[in-house]
Write an enzyme that holds these catalytic residues in place. Structure first.
Site, PDB file in Angstrom:
ATOM      1  N   GLY A  43      -3.652  11.760  -1.839  1.00 27.31           N
ATOM      2  CA  GLY A  43      -3.581  10.412  -1.279  1.00 27.31           C
ATOM      3  C   GLY A  43      -3.769   9.405  -2.396  1.00 27.31           C
ATOM      4  CG  LEU A  44      -1.689   5.646  -2.178  1.00 30.60           C
ATOM      5  CD1 LEU A  44      -1.435   4.436  -1.288  1.00 30.60           C
ATOM      6  CD2 LEU A  44      -0.885   5.546  -3.469  1.00 30.60           C
ATOM      7  CB  SER A  45      -6.452   5.239  -6.559  1.00 24.62           C
ATOM      8  OG  SER A  45      -7.720   4.827  -7.018  1.00 24.62           O
ATOM      9  N   GLY A  46      -8.444   5.301  -3.797  1.00 27.04           N
ATOM     10  CA  GLY A  46      -9.120   4.471  -2.808  1.00 27.04           C
ATOM     11  C   GLY A  46      -8.857   4.871  -1.372  1.00 27.04           C
ATOM     12  CB  SER A  47      -6.549   7.334   0.170  1.00 27.61           C
ATOM     13  OG  SER A  47      -6.864   8.511  -0.561  1.00 27.61           O
ATOM     14  CB  SER A  80     -13.695  11.677  -3.942  1.00 30.64           C
ATOM     15  OG  SER A  80     -12.776  11.965  -4.972  1.00 30.64           O
ATOM     16  CB  SER A  82      -1.654  15.706  -6.604  1.00 30.61           C
ATOM     17  OG  SER A  82      -2.234  15.580  -5.335  1.00 30.61           O
TER      18      SER A  82
END
Length: 206
Positions: free
Chosen positions: A41-45, A48, A115
């Site tokens: 997924g996008l950064s900030g989605s 983590s 990814s």
């Protein structure tokens, strides 16, 4: 003159060493079906954060797991890589190989990486046996990710301080048919994690 060894020459002299303790024996001991949960997924989605919540739930269920986080891996194993398209490809390749070893050890492995390229995710999937790879798409609109911007990366990318940033200067190719599709709008982290655990129970991984 000494002939320089090529990559192919080196590879042909390496033979896989089969161990006495098998993958099946490790999995049986841990009472679980080893699998790689590939969070994308996008950064900030929330990749983590949700992966952490899932691992916490696995721990409470007395299951054996390990989380490979994108930033953490770049502090060590992949600290020599940048963010060009070629380096992103190599980053994912290495993680796929490491994750394969963890799965072989009988673990439930979670990876949290942007990814962005579908071909790279497919390449990782092809490393695994049927049923050992589950693609988990953390689907959060870029507008929301940008509003969150927990690391200030979107702001830097918009200002031209970060090149090839996914969603701004570099493409993100969302999964077309993910194994688990989590649409995060309107639901909590806890609910997202519970949905993933439910899939693992339903498919008898745990």
């Amino acid at each position: 003159m000494k002939q320089k060894k090529t990559k192919d020459t080196i590879t042909e002299n390496i033979v896989w060493h089969n161990t006495v303790v098998t993958h099946e024996a490790r999995a049986k001991l841990k009472n679980q079906k080893p699998v790689l949960l590939w969070f994308t997924g996008l950064s900030g989605s929330g990749k983590s954060t949700i992966a952490n919540a899932v691992e916490s739930k696995l721990l409470s269920l007395r299951k054996f797991s390990y989380l490979l986080d994108g930033d953490n891996v770049r502090h060590g194993l992949n600290k020599d890589l940048g963010f060009s398209d070629d380096d992103r490809v190599e980053n994912i390749r290495r993680i796929g190989e490491v994750a394969k070893l963890f799965v072989d050890s009988g673990q439930i492995v979670l990876t949290a990486f942007i990814s962005p390229f579908a071909s790279d995710r497919e390449q990782v999937k092809n490393l695994f046996e049927e049923g050992q790879f589950l693609e988990v798409y953390i689907d959060t609109p870029i507008e929301v990710c940008e509003q969150r911007d927990p690391k200030g990366l979107y702001k830097k990318a918009r200002a031209g301080e970060i090149k090839n940033f996914t969603g701004v200067g570099s493409e993100y190719q969302p999964p077309l048919d993910p194994d688990i599709h989590i649409k995060t709008l309107g639901i909590t982290i806890e609910e997202c994690a519970a949905m993933i655990i439910a899939v693992l129970v339903d498919r008898k991984y745990i």
